[in-house]
Enzyme design. Structure first.
Site, PDB file in Angstrom:
ATOM      1  N   ARG A  55     -48.862  28.989 -23.361  1.00  0.00           N
ATOM      2  CA  ARG A  55     -49.772  28.184 -22.468  1.00  0.00           C
ATOM      3  C   ARG A  55     -51.418  28.315 -22.579  1.00  0.00           C
ATOM      4  NH1 ARG A  55     -50.777  29.852 -17.754  1.00  0.00           N
ATOM      5  NH2 ARG A  55     -48.729  31.038 -17.635  1.00  0.00           N
ATOM      6  N   TYR A 107     -60.938   1.948 -17.941  1.00  0.00           N
ATOM      7  CA  TYR A 107     -59.776   1.824 -18.255  1.00  0.00           C
ATOM      8  C   TYR A 107     -58.970   2.040 -16.768  1.00  0.00           C
ATOM      9  CZ  TYR A 107     -55.199   4.155 -19.556  1.00  0.00           C
ATOM     10  OH  TYR A 107     -53.919   4.470 -19.738  1.00  0.00           O
ATOM     11  N   ASP A 176     -66.054   8.719 -21.682  1.00  0.00           N
ATOM     12  CA  ASP A 176     -64.975   8.547 -22.503  1.00  0.00           C
ATOM     13  C   ASP A 176     -65.317   7.982 -23.923  1.00  0.00           C
ATOM     14  OD1 ASP A 176     -62.698   7.503 -23.306  1.00  0.00           O
ATOM     15  OD2 ASP A 176     -61.826   7.036 -21.725  1.00  0.00           O
ATOM     16  N   LYS A 201     -55.216   7.873 -29.317  1.00  0.00           N
ATOM     17  CA  LYS A 201     -55.643   6.591 -30.179  1.00  0.00           C
ATOM     18  C   LYS A 201     -56.412   7.063 -31.616  1.00  0.00           C
ATOM     19  CE  LYS A 201     -55.129   4.638 -25.897  1.00  0.00           C
ATOM     20  NZ  LYS A 201     -54.524   5.857 -24.939  1.00  0.00           N
TER      21      LYS A 201
END
Length: 384
Positions: A55, A107, A176, A201
């Site tokens: 982690r 978004y 972004d 993406k």
């Protein structure tokens, strides 16, 4: 189009293939190994080879973080399990009572996270037209969140202008950069403090992995993001990191083709009787054309348009298309088509971020441009 790396002198395309991905010392493997171990041996208490628990850190993830940070021109980079997990970590840089300004064309998932999760937790937020220099921001603004180009209206915002204003009031600027990718735009070079990506993406590029990324240069902010990444634990699996690394190797080639194909599609749409308006930053009459020319190297593979026949026509076009697959998401090798008002931006209905019902969004892939144009022409003919 690539730019030289300040440290090694490598250009973008070379860094995408090699940064953080040296041949494995143990085996000589050219491809970065997928390290699945959840824990790592220590030579003595507190002495290790840089990794303790998966982690907190993993060699495959470290390679991805090094590579994307380099592509963004950032000192620090952090990989997350999704784009929204990355956004969540960045929003935690604020405190309850602070105000977050969100562009009024963003978004839907970002809007949902800010309004439905952070808002009830005591974070103040407001939307603003970030293309307007004097648009009102609330007192106590500590973060300005912008996309450029935006999803799905492809608005382009002058990063430097927003950063100058934000820094004057003590706010940090988050960009972004998912639509543009680091190949076309590097927001940190224009005054942004933090860059976020949905690695799902263009970075991954093949519709087969979900991921997110945060890149930044400020050491204090980086340490806070690092702490949250470890404390919350929304980290990507090693195999997911491998898939994004593999996608990065062809990012430059893919984005060049995305841009070429997008221009062919735009040529079809402009002046078509079934199309009311084409939204693409390269067009001289696009409101954000000047900002795009200033800060982007090309105009991207995303194209949106409104239909003259309204919502009914838009729905018919997205359902009639064949080579353009009707699906959410974007930025992959295959072309996608969607109706934002009923799909990706349904959560923004009734808000300042609501999108036109007549809007169609295209993620233009890397197929033959001739085939894509023919498919879209057939779909448009059904409503002409």
């Amino acid at each position: 189009m690539g730019e030289r790396d300040q440290q090694g002198g490598w250009r973008f395309e070379t860094r995408a293939v090699h940064t953080g991905q040296e041949p494995d010392e143990a085996s000589g493997a050219v491809v970065m190994p997928i390290t699945l171990s959840t824990t790592f041996a220590q030579t003595a208490v507190g002495e290790h080879h840089g990794f303790e628990y998966a982690r907190s850190g993993n060699p495959t993830r470290a390679a991805l973080e090094s590579c994307v940070a380099s592509l963004e021109g950032a000192v620090s980079g952090f990989a997350f399990a999704s784009g929204l997990a990355a956004e969540d970590s960045v929003l935690r840089l604020c405190r309850p009572g602070d105000a977050v300004v969100l562009g009024n064309d963003a978004y839907g998932g970002t809007f949902r996270l800010i309004s439905k999760v952070f808002g009830p937790a005591g974070y103040r937020w407001a939307t603003a037209d970030l293309t307007e220099p004097d648009a009102p921001w609330p007192d106590g603004t500590r973060m300005v969140w912008l996309e450029t180009p935006t999803n799905p209206m492809l608005t382009c915002v002058d990063i430097q202008a927003v950063a100058t204003r934000a820094h004057a009031v003590g706010a940090i600027v988050v960009v972004d950069n998912t639509f543009a990718t680091p190949f076309l735009q590097n927001p940190l070079d224009h005054g942004a403090d933090v860059v976020v990506h949905s690695a799902t993406k263009y970075l991954g590029g093949h519709s087969d992995v979900v991921g997110g990324f945060v890149a930044l240069n400020d050491d204090e902010l980086a340490e806070r993001v690092r702490f949250t990444q470890n404390a919350v634990g929304a980290v990507p699996a090693p195999f997911d990191c491998y898939l994004v690394l593999r996608g990065l190797k062809t990012l430059a080639l893919r984005v060049e083709r995305h841009c070429l194909n997008a221009r062919a599609v735009v040529d079809l749409l402009v002046g078509h009787p079934a199309v009311e308006r084409v939204l693409y930053p390269q067009l001289p009459d696009h409101p954000g054309h000047a900002a795009a020319v200033k800060q982007m190297r090309d105009f991207g593979g995303m194209v949106s348009f409104t239909c003259t026949g309204g919502e009914e026509a838009a729905l018919k076009v997205v359902e009639r298309a064949g080579l353009f697959t009707l699906a959410e998401s974007l930025g992959a090798v295959e072309s996608l088509i969607e109706h934002p008002a009923r799909m990706t931006h349904a959560s923004a209905a009734g808000s300042a971020l609501e999108v036109p019902a007549s809007l169609v969004r295209l993620s233009v892939g890397i197929e033959s441009a001739d085939d894509l144009v023919a498919d879209l022409a057939d779909a448009l003919a059904s409503v002409s």
